[in-house]
Design a protein around this motif. Structure first.
Motif, short mmCIF file in Angstrom:
data_model
loop_
_atom_site.label_atom_id
_atom_site.label_comp_id
_atom_site.label_asym_id
_atom_site.label_seq_id
_atom_site.Cartn_x
_atom_site.Cartn_y
_atom_site.Cartn_z
N ARG A 1 0.81 -1.22 0.00
CA ARG A 1 0.00 0.00 0.00
C ARG A 1 0.84 1.27 0.00
O ARG A 1 0.30 2.39 0.06
CB ARG A 1 -0.92 0.02 1.23
N GLN A 2 2.16 1.16 -0.05
CA GLN A 2 3.01 2.35 0.00
C GLN A 2 2.77 3.25 -1.22
O GLN A 2 2.41 2.79 -2.29
CB GLN A 2 4.47 1.95 0.08
N THR A 3 3.01 4.54 -1.01
CA THR A 3 2.70 5.52 -2.03
C THR A 3 3.88 5.83 -2.94
O THR A 3 3.78 6.72 -3.80
CB THR A 3 2.21 6.82 -1.37
N VAL A 4 4.98 5.15 -2.78
CA VAL A 4 6.13 5.30 -3.69
C VAL A 4 6.37 3.96 -4.39
O VAL A 4 6.00 2.91 -3.87
CB VAL A 4 7.40 5.72 -2.92
N PRO A 5 6.96 3.99 -5.58
CA PRO A 5 7.27 2.73 -6.27
C PRO A 5 8.17 1.85 -5.41
O PRO A 5 9.25 2.28 -4.99
CB PRO A 5 7.98 3.20 -7.55
N LEU A 6 7.72 0.64 -5.17
CA LEU A 6 8.39 -0.23 -4.20
C LEU A 6 8.37 -1.66 -4.70
O LEU A 6 7.34 -2.12 -5.21
CB LEU A 6 7.64 -0.13 -2.86
N GLU A 7 9.50 -2.34 -4.60
CA GLU A 7 9.48 -3.78 -4.81
C GLU A 7 9.62 -4.46 -3.46
O GLU A 7 10.28 -3.95 -2.56
CB GLU A 7 10.59 -4.22 -5.76
N ILE A 8 8.96 -5.60 -3.31
CA ILE A 8 8.95 -6.32 -2.04
C ILE A 8 9.63 -7.66 -2.24
O ILE A 8 9.19 -8.48 -3.05
CB ILE A 8 7.50 -6.54 -1.54
N LEU A 9 10.73 -7.86 -1.53
CA LEU A 9 11.49 -9.10 -1.62
C LEU A 9 11.38 -9.84 -0.29
O LEU A 9 11.97 -9.43 0.71
CB LEU A 9 12.96 -8.80 -1.92
N ALA B 1 7.49 6.87 1.90
CA ALA B 1 7.59 8.20 1.31
C ALA B 1 8.17 9.19 2.31
O ALA B 1 9.02 10.03 1.96
CB ALA B 1 6.22 8.67 0.83
N LYS B 2 7.73 9.11 3.58
CA LYS B 2 8.26 10.00 4.61
C LYS B 2 9.74 9.74 4.85
O LYS B 2 10.53 10.68 5.03
CB LYS B 2 7.48 9.80 5.91
N ALA B 3 10.14 8.47 4.84
CA ALA B 3 11.55 8.14 5.06
C ALA B 3 12.42 8.65 3.93
O ALA B 3 13.51 9.19 4.16
CB ALA B 3 11.71 6.64 5.22
N VAL B 4 11.97 8.49 2.69
CA VAL B 4 12.73 8.98 1.54
C VAL B 4 12.84 10.51 1.60
O VAL B 4 13.92 11.07 1.36
CB VAL B 4 12.08 8.52 0.22
#
Length: 343
Positions: free
Chosen positions: A29-37, A109-112
Motif C-alpha cells: 500500500r506504499q505511495t512510492v514505487p516499491l518492490e517487495i522481496l 515516502a516519509k523516510a525517503v
C-alpha cells in the motif's frame, strides 16, 4: 513498462504464517514505487503457501527461497536471509524490515523525504509497540525507556556525536552506503546487526537519522512470553554494550523497589506509620520517575500498573542474558543456536 522502484523492501520470514500477509499488504500500500522481496527462510509452517497466494495479488512481490536451513557457517540466519534479498534488489534504497511490522501507507515516502532533507544515508524508526498482554506492558516500555538513555535519538542523529544505533524492525539505507560498509556480509556474525551497520555507517562520516516511528509503523514483537524471554535473553546484554554495570543497576533497582514495598507493608501491619509513610513516599517517587519516562517516550501511562513486576522481569532477563554471554553459552532464536563468545 514496469515502474522502476525507488525502494527495495527486504523482509526475512521464518515461520511467519501469523504475520506475513499483513506485513506484505502494508508494504504493497506504499505511495512510492516499491518492490517487495520476501526471503522465505526455510519455513516449515504455512508461510510459503501464504506467499504464493500473495504473489497472485501483488506483482511487486518477489519470493526468494532458502531451503534445508542452509545458513553458511559464521552467519546469523536473519543477516544471511537479508543478504540473499539484497542480491536481487534493484532500487537505490534498501528497506530492511520484519514480518511482524505493519507499515503506514506514507511510511516509505516519509523516510525517503527525510533522507533527502537531512542527507542521511541511513534512516531508521522505532515502530510503535502493540502490547495487548500484561507482560508486554510490564517489560517492553521499561526496556525501551532505559534504551532511550543508551541510544538517544538526538545524539544518534547528530553527525558530530559518536553514538550510533538503528532499529532493524525499520531500517532504510542507500545502496551506495550499504555497499560501502560491506553490507550484511561485514556484520554476518553480529546478533545486533542493525546496531553494527549503524556504527559502520557513522564511522564512514555518513549521516544517520534515527527517530520514533509512531506515524511510520506498528509492531507486536512477541506473541508469547517464551518468545519474549528468548528474544531479550539474546539481545539485552548486547544492547547495553555488555556492561555488567547495567545488569547490576537493573537488579539493584528491582531489589530497592521490592525492599520499599516490603518495608511499607510490614510497617503498615505493625502500625509503624511514619516508616510506612517514608517507604510509600519512596515508591511514589520511583513511580513518578517512571511515569515521566513513559510520557517522554510516548508509552501509555497504564504501564505504571505493572512497574514493580516489570522491574523484576527485566532484571531477571538482564541477568539471564548476561549469564549466557559471560559464560559463552549459546542463545536460541527461531529454532537456531548462536554462539555468544566475544570475538
Amino acid at each position: 513498462m514496469p515502474e522502476i522502484p525507488q525502494v527495495s523492501a527486504i523482509l526475512p520470514a521464518r515461520n511467519e504464517e501469523a504475520n506475513i500477509a499483513a506485513a506484505v499488504e502494508s508494504l504493497a500500500r506504499q505511495t512510492v514505487p516499491l518492490e517487495i522481496l520476501v526471503v522465505n527462510d526455510a519455513s516449515t509452517d504455512g508461510t510459503a503457501a501464504i506467499l504464493a497466494q500473495l504473489r497472485t495479488r501483488f506483482p511487486q512481490l518477489h519470493v526468494i527461497e532458502i531451503e534445508n536451513d542452509a545458513v553458511p557457517a559464521g552467519w546469523v540466519g536473519k543477516s544471511y536471509a537479508i543478504s540473499r534479498g539484497v542480491e536481487q534488489a534493484r532500487a537505490p534504497w534498501l528497506l530492511f524490515t520484519d514480518a511482524d511490522v505493519r507499515h503506514q501507507p506514507e511510511a516509505v515516502a516519509k523516510a525517503v523525504a527525510t533522507a533527502r532533507k537531512t542527507g542521511a544515508a541511513l534512516v531508521s524508526y522505532s515502530p510503535e509497540q502493540e502490547m495487548p498482554t500484561w507482560w508486554e506492558q510490564a517489560v517492553i516500555p521499561l526496556v525501551y525507556c532505559r534504551l532511550a538513555k543508551q541510544f538517544s535519538y538526538k545524539q544518534v542523529s547528530n553527525p558530530a556525536h559518536r553514538a550510533a544505533a538503528a532499529n532493524g524492525q525499520w531500517l532504510m539505507m542507500s545502496r551506495v552506503a550499504y555497499d560501502a560498509v560491506g553490507g550484511h556480509t561485514a556484520v554476518r556474525d553480529e546478533i545486533l546487526e542493525d546496531v553494527a551497520l549503524a556504527r559502520r555507517v557513522k564511522a564512514t562520516g555518513c549521516r544517520i537519522y534515527f527517530a520514533r516511528g509512531t506515524d511510520i509503523a506498528t509492531t507486536r514483537m512477541y506473541q508469547r512470553f517464551r518468545d519474549m524471554w528468548e528474544g531479550w535473553s539474546k539481545n539485552l546484554f548486547l544492547l547495553f554494550d555488555r556492561r555488567c554495570r547495567a545488569v547490576a543497576r537493573a537488579v539493584g533497582v528491582a531489589l530497592l523497589d521490592a525492599a520499599l514495598l516490603a518495608v511499607m507493608l510490614v510497617a503498615l501491619a505493625s502500625g509503624t506509620l511514619p516508616v510506612a509513610g517514608l517507604a510509600a513516599a519512596g515508591l511514589v517517587f520511583r513511580h513518578l520517575q517512571y511515569g515521566t519516562a513513559l510520557a517522554r517516550n510516548r508509552y501509555p501511562l497504564t504501564s505504571l500498573l505493572y512497574y514493580e513486576v516489570g522491574n523484576v522481569l527485566v532484571a531477571v532477563m538482564m541477568w539471564n542474558s548476561a549469564r549466557k554471554y559471560l559464560r559463552g553459552e549459546p542463545v536460541q532464536w527461531k529454532g537456531r543456536q548462536y554462539t555468544t563468545a566475544k570475538q
